[in-house]
Design an enzyme around this catalytic site. Sequence first.
Site, mmCIF file in Angstrom:
data_model
loop_
_atom_site.group_PDB
_atom_site.id
_atom_site.type_symbol
_atom_site.label_atom_id
_atom_site.label_comp_id
_atom_site.label_asym_id
_atom_site.label_seq_id
_atom_site.Cartn_x
_atom_site.Cartn_y
_atom_site.Cartn_z
ATOM 1 N N LYS A 1 0.853 -1.187 0.000
ATOM 2 C CA LYS A 1 0.000 0.000 0.000
ATOM 3 C C LYS A 1 0.884 1.230 0.000
ATOM 4 C CE LYS A 1 -3.979 2.198 0.928
ATOM 5 N NZ LYS A 1 -3.717 2.957 -0.316
ATOM 6 N N LYS B 1 5.501 2.572 8.173
ATOM 7 C CA LYS B 1 4.245 3.225 8.582
ATOM 8 C C LYS B 1 3.132 2.209 8.786
ATOM 9 C CE LYS B 1 4.454 7.502 5.939
ATOM 10 N NZ LYS B 1 3.700 8.448 5.097
ATOM 11 N N LYS C 1 4.968 1.938 -3.150
ATOM 12 C CA LYS C 1 5.018 3.332 -3.608
ATOM 13 C C LYS C 1 5.239 3.337 -5.104
ATOM 14 C CE LYS C 1 5.139 7.459 -1.573
ATOM 15 N NZ LYS C 1 4.565 7.729 -0.239
ATOM 16 N N THR D 1 -4.376 13.294 7.538
ATOM 17 C CA THR D 1 -2.964 13.406 7.884
ATOM 18 C C THR D 1 -2.765 14.452 8.981
ATOM 19 O OG1 THR D 1 -2.492 12.794 5.606
ATOM 20 C CG2 THR D 1 -0.651 13.594 6.910
ATOM 21 N N ASN E 1 -2.393 21.000 3.106
ATOM 22 C CA ASN E 1 -3.388 20.045 3.584
ATOM 23 C C ASN E 1 -3.091 19.547 4.998
ATOM 24 O OD1 ASN E 1 -5.430 18.101 3.573
ATOM 25 N ND2 ASN E 1 -4.061 16.576 2.690
ATOM 26 N N SER F 1 -6.837 5.733 4.669
ATOM 27 C CA SER F 1 -6.889 4.982 3.407
ATOM 28 C C SER F 1 -7.290 3.536 3.684
ATOM 29 C CB SER F 1 -5.516 4.973 2.723
ATOM 30 O OG SER F 1 -5.380 6.060 1.849
HETATM 31 N N1 GLU Z 1 0.904 9.019 0.190
HETATM 32 C C1 GLU Z 1 0.494 8.903 1.553
HETATM 33 C C2 GLU Z 1 1.637 8.379 2.388
HETATM 34 O O1 GLU Z 1 2.750 8.403 1.956
HETATM 35 C C3 GLU Z 1 -0.738 8.069 1.690
HETATM 36 C C4 GLU Z 1 -0.571 6.651 1.285
HETATM 37 C C5 GLU Z 1 -1.890 5.905 1.298
HETATM 38 O O2 GLU Z 1 -2.893 6.494 1.660
HETATM 39 O O3 GLU Z 1 -1.869 4.728 0.935
HETATM 40 O O4 GLU Z 1 1.478 7.991 3.510
#
Ligand code: GLU
Length: 417
Positions: free
Chosen positions: A71, A95, A107, A191, A222, A350
Amino acid sequence: MADSSLNPYLRAQQSFREAVDILGLEAAVFDLLKQPMRFFEVAVPVVRDDGSLEVFTGYRSQHNDALGPTKGGLRFHPNVDADEVRALSMWMTVKCALLRLPYGGGKGGVRCDVDQLSEAEIERLSREYIRAISLVIGPDKDIPAPDVSTNPQIMAWMVDEYSRIRGENTFGLITGKPLVIGGSRGRVEATGRGLVFATRQLALALGIDFSKSVVAVQGFGNVGSVAAEICHHLGATVVAVSDKDGGLYNSGGIDMGQLMEYKKTHRTLAGFSGAEPISNQDLLELPVDVLFPAALENQITADNAKNIRARIVGEGANGPTTPEADAILFEQGVMVVPDVLGNAGGVTVSYFEWVQNQTRLYWSESEVNRRLEEYMVDAMSAMHEMHERFGVTLRKAAYLVAVERVAQAMRVRGWLR
Ligand code: GLU
């Protein structure tokens, strides 16, 4: 030897190596984590508005799927390259594991400059990129989301393209979608909200009453604007905020309601009459309880770290504190909520969005926020426990929690001997 601080991939590898060593795990754990399990580089052909064809380079990295499907976001940016994407996917593993999400880290991105593309070209780029990686993504394989210069509209085109390829609506493919096609309430603010939840929890552990604390926020996008508003709402005094045009300072507190109105109409903070101007650099050095760097990377460096007077630094941005500065802050007793937790509210909601898509049952915003708080608080306490057990920074502690969980999953799945 290459300077590892300059290459994000080497830096991520170093953090994993350190965690494996501190936990006393076997070398094979590092060997499995030092690189993505799968990494894709794809050609993305796009018909430009003038009829010519331009081929962009895209990537998708699936770092480790021991805990579940991978993810992580997709960025459209000129700096996107293979090593950056690999490193970012490794940070997503941290994370997701730290937040106890049933995911591994992923990613992706496309090297491009969105400012040079029309909206129609961005749509074609988004659709072609999804075509290029369609075989390797899916709700149970790898679930993309927004990141730098991508947004809910782009997610909508992408989920539409994938659904057309599959011949069925597949909303669980991607998160950060518009509400009307399966987005989650509270995702946009997640966030900034998560950052405040995590920081408030640390304040509690340190005996600081968050509702009476003095706060400065660098960055009013944001993440920063939402964090500032929530702090204000919780009773904290927000004395300074900034955007790329500079900052505002009022020792008595800035009226956030008025400021939000001002920003909406003027699209900048500059010129707001309820506060004095202050530079972005001076804002970082204010005598506050909590400082939120929520703008760019490398803001707190070896040069200014000793001038930081905040008691807690809550990282909303990615990498706002350099490794050298981290060590200085640790010596000074300044506690840092590391980015891997500080900005993990986004991926956490998410996850909630994906759960809602899979179950077809949609939650109220208060339900989303309540669960988000639970996840942030749980991650903070796991991290704090590691911090006390090993006497390391919270950042290192975050890696320890994550690597321990991923290693456990790899072990029970039989990937280790
Ligand atoms: N791009 C955000 C992050 O780096 C969200 C990733 C997501 O929601 O999967 O945490």
